[in-house]
Design a protein around this motif. Structure first.
Motif, PDB file in Angstrom:
ATOM      1  N   SER A  30      97.525  26.159 -11.568  1.00 35.91           N
ATOM      2  CA  SER A  30      96.541  26.426 -12.424  1.00 35.91           C
ATOM      3  C   SER A  30      96.561  27.951 -12.809  1.00 35.91           C
ATOM      4  N   SER A  31      96.387  28.365 -14.266  1.00 36.86           N
ATOM      5  CA  SER A  31      96.308  29.579 -14.568  1.00 36.86           C
ATOM      6  C   SER A  31      95.867  29.646 -16.025  1.00 36.86           C
ATOM      7  N   SER A  32      95.022  30.925 -16.210  1.00 36.07           N
ATOM      8  CA  SER A  32      94.488  30.855 -17.648  1.00 36.07           C
ATOM      9  C   SER A  32      95.608  31.333 -18.497  1.00 36.07           C
ATOM     10  N   ILE A  33      96.664  31.669 -18.408  1.00 31.13           N
ATOM     11  CA  ILE A  33      97.826  32.174 -19.293  1.00 31.13           C
ATOM     12  C   ILE A  33      98.608  30.821 -19.662  1.00 31.13           C
ATOM     13  N   LEU A  34      98.079  29.559 -19.159  1.00 32.57           N
ATOM     14  CA  LEU A  34      98.647  28.326 -19.636  1.00 32.57           C
ATOM     15  C   LEU A  34      97.777  27.845 -20.775  1.00 32.57           C
ATOM     16  N   LYS A  35      96.568  28.526 -21.334  1.00 32.68           N
ATOM     17  CA  LYS A  35      95.996  28.214 -22.375  1.00 32.68           C
ATOM     18  C   LYS A  35      96.589  28.766 -23.589  1.00 32.68           C
ATOM     19  N   MET A  36      97.395  27.778 -24.326  1.00 31.13           N
ATOM     20  CA  MET A  36      97.950  27.993 -25.534  1.00 31.13           C
ATOM     21  C   MET A  36      97.733  27.316 -26.590  1.00 31.13           C
ATOM     22  N   LYS A  37      97.298  27.617 -27.652  1.00 28.82           N
ATOM     23  CA  LYS A  37      96.813  26.856 -28.890  1.00 28.82           C
ATOM     24  C   LYS A  37      97.767  26.168 -29.706  1.00 28.82           C
ATOM     25  N   GLU A  38      98.760  27.069 -29.997  1.00 32.31           N
ATOM     26  CA  GLU A  38      99.764  26.808 -31.014  1.00 32.31           C
ATOM     27  C   GLU A  38     100.902  27.259 -30.761  1.00 32.31           C
ATOM     28  N   GLY A  39     102.085  27.005 -31.871  1.00 34.68           N
ATOM     29  CA  GLY A  39     103.119  27.299 -32.049  1.00 34.68           C
ATOM     30  C   GLY A  39     104.212  26.863 -31.023  1.00 34.68           C
ATOM     31  N   ASP A  40     105.375  27.246 -30.830  1.00 39.35           N
ATOM     32  CA  ASP A  40     106.515  26.622 -29.827  1.00 39.35           C
ATOM     33  C   ASP A  40     106.278  27.392 -28.571  1.00 39.35           C
ATOM     34  N   ARG A  41     105.972  26.597 -27.766  1.00 37.82           N
ATOM     35  CA  ARG A  41     105.668  27.514 -26.449  1.00 37.82           C
ATOM     36  C   ARG A  41     106.389  26.902 -25.289  1.00 37.82           C
ATOM     37  N   ASN A  42     106.953  27.766 -24.493  1.00 41.31           N
ATOM     38  CA  ASN A  42     107.939  27.813 -23.486  1.00 41.31           C
ATOM     39  C   ASN A  42     107.171  28.090 -22.176  1.00 41.31           C
ATOM     40  N   ILE A  43     107.482  27.211 -20.917  1.00 42.95           N
ATOM     41  CA  ILE A  43     106.541  27.692 -19.727  1.00 42.95           C
ATOM     42  C   ILE A  43     107.928  27.707 -19.050  1.00 42.95           C
ATOM     43  N   LYS A  44     107.982  28.585 -17.991  1.00 38.72           N
ATOM     44  CA  LYS A  44     108.910  28.977 -17.050  1.00 38.72           C
ATOM     45  C   LYS A  44     108.015  28.831 -15.522  1.00 38.72           C
ATOM     46  N   VAL A  45     108.515  28.224 -14.578  1.00 38.11           N
ATOM     47  CA  VAL A  45     107.907  28.421 -13.446  1.00 38.11           C
ATOM     48  C   VAL A  45     109.023  28.717 -12.317  1.00 38.11           C
ATOM     49  N   TYR A  46     108.709  29.721 -11.639  1.00 37.87           N
ATOM     50  CA  TYR A  46     109.606  30.298 -10.353  1.00 37.87           C
ATOM     51  C   TYR A  46     108.879  30.125  -9.023  1.00 37.87           C
ATOM     52  N   LEU A  47     109.403  29.525  -8.331  1.00 36.77           N
ATOM     53  CA  LEU A  47     108.902  29.030  -6.788  1.00 36.77           C
ATOM     54  C   LEU A  47     109.650  29.835  -5.834  1.00 36.77           C
ATOM     55  N   THR A  48     109.066  30.249  -4.895  1.00 34.23           N
ATOM     56  CA  THR A  48     109.977  31.064  -3.628  1.00 34.23           C
ATOM     57  C   THR A  48     109.433  30.029  -2.513  1.00 34.23           C
ATOM     58  N   VAL A  49     110.525  29.431  -1.793  1.00 36.40           N
ATOM     59  CA  VAL A  49     110.071  28.437  -0.910  1.00 36.40           C
ATOM     60  C   VAL A  49     111.109  28.692   0.441  1.00 36.40           C
ATOM     61  N   LYS A  50     110.595  28.144   1.512  1.00 38.07           N
ATOM     62  CA  LYS A  50     111.437  28.226   2.855  1.00 38.07           C
ATOM     63  C   LYS A  50     111.720  26.602   3.227  1.00 38.07           C
ATOM     64  N   GLY A  51     112.346  26.275   4.088  1.00 35.91           N
ATOM     65  CA  GLY A  51     112.476  25.000   4.647  1.00 35.91           C
ATOM     66  C   GLY A  51     113.324  24.073   4.066  1.00 35.91           C
TER      67      GLY A  51
END
Length: 203
Positions: A30-51
């Motif tokens: 969850s993040s405020s930057i995900l609030k996107m009203k219009e246009g062509d929207r691209n969301i990229k997620v980068y996770l750093t994990v162990k195990g």
């Protein structure tokens, strides 16, 4: 599931069975930057994990790994099937990358609302829900059970914005109203312009 028990045999399998639907397992961001009203929207997620096991770096195995949804005006937008790219330079810390696209013809991404989206999320921001694709048999939940999240970054890129929101010390402004110029020209008046094309946030 959820059906009325048979009155002649009012029982159920408390430990599940192969005839029952597969469980939905995943996580949410969850993040405020995900609030996107219009246009062509691209969301990229980068996770750093162990195990993770070294086999996770096989892109063939991680194809179509996640089903991703985001909170929209009238419900969830999605799920959208997406592949993950998993890399590691030391086979200890792993980087998981995946993305989704929301077209200009799809609804606005909005803040979470229990009445609209269900669930019990404690947030005032939009939610990105990531579910492990339980239809995959070569790589999935069993391969991710030992993963330990170290860091998460969300990056958004919006193209085709046609509107913007203006605010100053006195509240919201209408950019089409010429009377706003009288307020804007006052000395030491603060104005905020919300017109975002690209942004990222880590957590």
């Amino acid at each position: 599931m959820g059906a009325i028990l048979d009155s002649q045999n009012p029982k159920w399998n408390g430990f599940g069975s192969t005839s029952m639907p597969l469980a939905q397992v995943g996580f949410s961001l969850s993040s405020s930057i995900l609030k996107m009203k219009e246009g062509d929207r691209n969301i990229k997620v980068y996770l750093t994990v162990k195990g993770l096991d070294v086999s996770a770096k096989n892109n063939v195995l991680t194809a179509n790994l996640f089903k991703v949804s985001i909170t929209g005006e009238k419900g969830w937008i999605g799920p959208k099937l997406t592949s993950a790219t998993i890399t590691s330079s030391d086979n200890f810390n792993y980087r998981i990358e995946f993305s989704i696209n929301i077209s200009k013809d799809e609804p606005a991404a909005v803040v979470y609302n229990k009445a609209t989206h269900g669930g019990e999320f404690d947030t005032i921001n939009p939610i990105l829900q990531i579910i492990v694709n339980n239809e995959k048999t070569d790589f999935g939940y069993q391969n991710l059970t030992n993963a330990e999240l170290v860091d998460a970054t969300i990056e958004v890129n919006v193209q085709g914005i046609s509107s913007m929101e203006l605010e100053n010390d006195f509240g919201a402004l209408n950019p089409k109203n010429p009377l706003n110029h009288l307020v804007l020209c006052q000395k030491k008046t603060l104005i905020s312009i919300f017109f975002m094309k690209k942004h990222s946030q880590s957590g």
